[in-house]
Scaffold this active site. Structure first.
Site, PDB file in Angstrom:
ATOM      1  N   GLY A  98       0.830  -1.186   0.000  1.00  0.00           N
ATOM      2  CA  GLY A  98       0.000   0.000   0.000  1.00  0.00           C
ATOM      3  C   GLY A  98       0.865   1.236   0.000  1.00  0.00           C
ATOM      4  O   GLY A  98       2.080   1.179  -0.175  1.00  0.00           O
ATOM      5  N   ASP A 100      -5.552  11.982  -2.235  1.00  0.00           N
ATOM      6  CA  ASP A 100      -4.982  10.979  -3.146  1.00  0.00           C
ATOM      7  C   ASP A 100      -6.087  10.086  -3.713  1.00  0.00           C
ATOM      8  O   ASP A 100      -5.937   8.871  -3.795  1.00  0.00           O
ATOM      9  CB  ASP A 100      -3.926  10.149  -2.424  1.00  0.00           C
ATOM     10  CG  ASP A 100      -3.069   9.324  -3.393  1.00  0.00           C
ATOM     11  OD1 ASP A 100      -2.956   9.722  -4.576  1.00  0.00           O
ATOM     12  OD2 ASP A 100      -2.515   8.296  -2.979  1.00  0.00           O
TER      13      ASP A 100
END
Length: 336
Positions: free
Chosen positions: A27, A141
């Site tokens: 991630g 994001d």
């Protein structure tokens, strides 16, 4: 950073509470595993991250994601269920498990969403981001890979992930935030500037691009091919023409099936003039929702041409992520 995080063996017990099922991948902050609670068997996404970066940024991002996942009250945001720190500088976060493909995979498979599907998926995506904005949090994001879409009881259900670089816009420091955070293809241009103060309209920029992608199956920006020049892409993102969405759809070989009024909505969503942009996700959705209820202005979907594989994100994102840092330094050198 992820390479410094120890690998967990499937079947091992982590922190005395979770049984590791499988390694999922990397991630934004570290390694991610699927796991189940030892008591009760609930599925979770287990994220591990090293917190001992020299400037403390990793620890702050870890804490923000844990806090954001608890503060945002929405069925479409992956909740933070549990968190802790280990003695070797390792932080861990157990998040609500979000099954299903990413938004990218869903859209790519369908070659763009039918209008009813787009309305369903986008309504949940905008609701998730609006819930964050309502408690003073900007995601910063948003991108297709941070949105999961599963099928539950015969309908599509959205979960927004990865609030690791999210920022509380109500308590931003005078020094602003680090420029360049986010993924270039989806990041509002003002986020590249030194001293940028996070506000919800930055997420609106990404939502506009995501809505275009969902409705058409194509990327909005022209210079996204693997062979495209880095300089040309950077200039397009910052200074290039914001062509009408319907014009870009036609350039991509797609018929003009965008809803009536979408061009005007999109122009406002991705305006480089922040004062002209929708102020937050709630206002943007209030303007978009009526457009998605009307039939498109052209022939039926059955006449759609096939989208060229080269426009899909899977080929683009790998190259863009590798050159993200280069884009940041290029932007700084341009003194925007």
């Amino acid at each position: 950073m992820a390479s410094l995080v120890p690998r967990l063996a499937p079947g091992s017990i982590f922190a005395g509470r979770y049984r590791v099922l499988a390694y999922v991948g990397q991630g934004s902050m570290g390694s991610v595993y699927s796991a189940e609670a030892v008591e009760g068997g609930a599925l979770v996404a287990l994220k591990l991250v090293k917190l001992d970066s020299a400037d403390g940024r990793a620890a702050r991002r870890f804490e923000r994601e844990a806090e954001s996942g608890q503060r945002i009250q929405s069925p479409h945001v992956a909740r933070a269920l549990d968190a802790g720190k280990l003695g070797d500088g390792l932080g861990w976060l157990a998040m609500e498990y979000a099954p299903g493909p990413s938004f990218e995979e869903l859209v790519r498979t369908r070659r763009g969403l039918e209008l009813a599907e787009a309305r369903l998926v986008l309504s949940q995506l905008f609701a998730a981001v609006a819930a964050a904005h309502a408690v003073g949090i900007v995601h910063r994001d948003l991108k297709p890979d941070n949105v999961r879409v599963s099928e539950q009881e015969g309908t599509l259900h959205v979960k927004v992930l990865d609030f690791g670089i999210a920022k509380d816009f109500a308590v931003s420091t005078l020094s602003g935030t680090t420029p360049g955070l986010g993924t270039p293809l989806w990041t509002a241009p003002e986020q590249t500037r030194e001293g940028y103060q996070p506000v919800p309209s930055a997420d609106v920029w990404a939502l506009g691009l995501l809505a275009f992608f969902g409705l058409t199956g194509g990327l909005y920006w022209r210079h996204t091919a693997p062979t495209a020049s880095l300089a040309d892409l950077a200039l397009e993102l910052l200074r290039g023409e914001i062509a009408p969405a319907s014009q870009r759809a036609a350039e991509l070989g797609l018929p003009r099936e965008l809803p009536r009024g979408f061009d005007a909505w999109f122009e406002r969503a991705v305006s480089r003039d922040v004062t002209r942009r929708f102020v937050d996700a709630a206002e943007a959705w209030a303007a978009l929702e009526p457009l998605l209820k009307a039939p498109p202005p052209v022939a039926s979907r059955s006449h759609r041409v096939s989208v060229a594989p080269g426009i899909f994100l899977s080929a683009v994102i790998a190259g863009v992520l590798l050159m993200g840092l280069a884009i940041y330094w290029l932007l700084r050198s341009m003194r925007i």
